[in-house]
Design an enzyme around this catalytic site. Sequence first.
Site, short mmCIF file in Angstrom:
data_model
loop_
_atom_site.label_atom_id
_atom_site.label_comp_id
_atom_site.label_asym_id
_atom_site.label_seq_id
_atom_site.Cartn_x
_atom_site.Cartn_y
_atom_site.Cartn_z
N GLU A 45 0.85 -1.19 0.00
CA GLU A 45 0.00 0.00 0.00
C GLU A 45 0.88 1.24 0.00
OE1 GLU A 45 -2.70 2.48 3.25
OE2 GLU A 45 -2.45 0.31 3.50
N ARG A 49 0.33 10.38 0.78
CA ARG A 49 0.77 11.37 1.78
C ARG A 49 1.91 12.23 1.29
NH1 ARG A 49 0.92 7.51 7.20
NH2 ARG A 49 -1.11 6.51 6.87
N THR A 73 -4.69 6.05 2.11
CA THR A 73 -5.05 7.43 2.41
C THR A 73 -5.91 8.02 1.28
OG1 THR A 73 -2.84 7.57 3.42
CG2 THR A 73 -4.19 9.53 3.52
N LYS A 133 -11.17 -1.77 7.12
CA LYS A 133 -9.90 -1.39 7.73
C LYS A 133 -10.19 -0.79 9.11
CE LYS A 133 -6.04 1.84 7.06
NZ LYS A 133 -5.31 2.65 6.06
#
Length: 218
Positions: A45, A49, A73, A133
């Site tokens: 993943e 960011r 994100t 998640k």
Amino acid sequence: MSTTTRPPALPPFHTRVLPVIVIDDLAQAVPLARALLAGGVDAMEITLRTPVALDAISAVARAVPQMCVGAGTVLDAQDLQRVHDAGARFALSPGSGPALLAAAAIGPLPFVPGVMTASEALAAREYGFGLLKLFPAEQAGGLALLRALASPLAGLRFCPTGGLTAHNATDYLALPHVALVGGSWLAPRAALARGDWATITALAADAISLGSPMAATR
């Protein structure tokens, strides 16, 4: 709002420890993917960011097709489209607002929404999501919370992320409703900065020994 359609399932991969990666330097992306793969970790993943995140996803998707690269994100429908266009094969979010759930439920990209509470989990389930998640896992209640949710939310599976380490990941993976875990310890920023791919390969090899291969899940 409920949906009668089921979002697409995650693509097949074997690892149950998903590296959560922050890429600061685009040149790190492909060697990192190869180092993880050499250790047996076949999914990663890359979080949105940093300014180079989308380019990093594209680079891995092109150069290391054996690696199942996902995006983390992801915060809104625009992010979903951008990571899909970049070549991500799945996406995750730290949360699960209704607009994001609605977009992901009808989109082509497998998606894992983030939850912290039973109410959020139920809302995600109404949109057809069965793999959620739990974030931030340790701060939200960790193992105790997951055990408490197991009976009332039977049928849902979880990917706890946030505060997990090589030392506590095994305890999470032992829970029957935990499909996989996410962790940043597989790619320490110091190792990335100095290009220490051997260390990352070794960490990946240790990680795959923590649990049996992942079964197909949504």
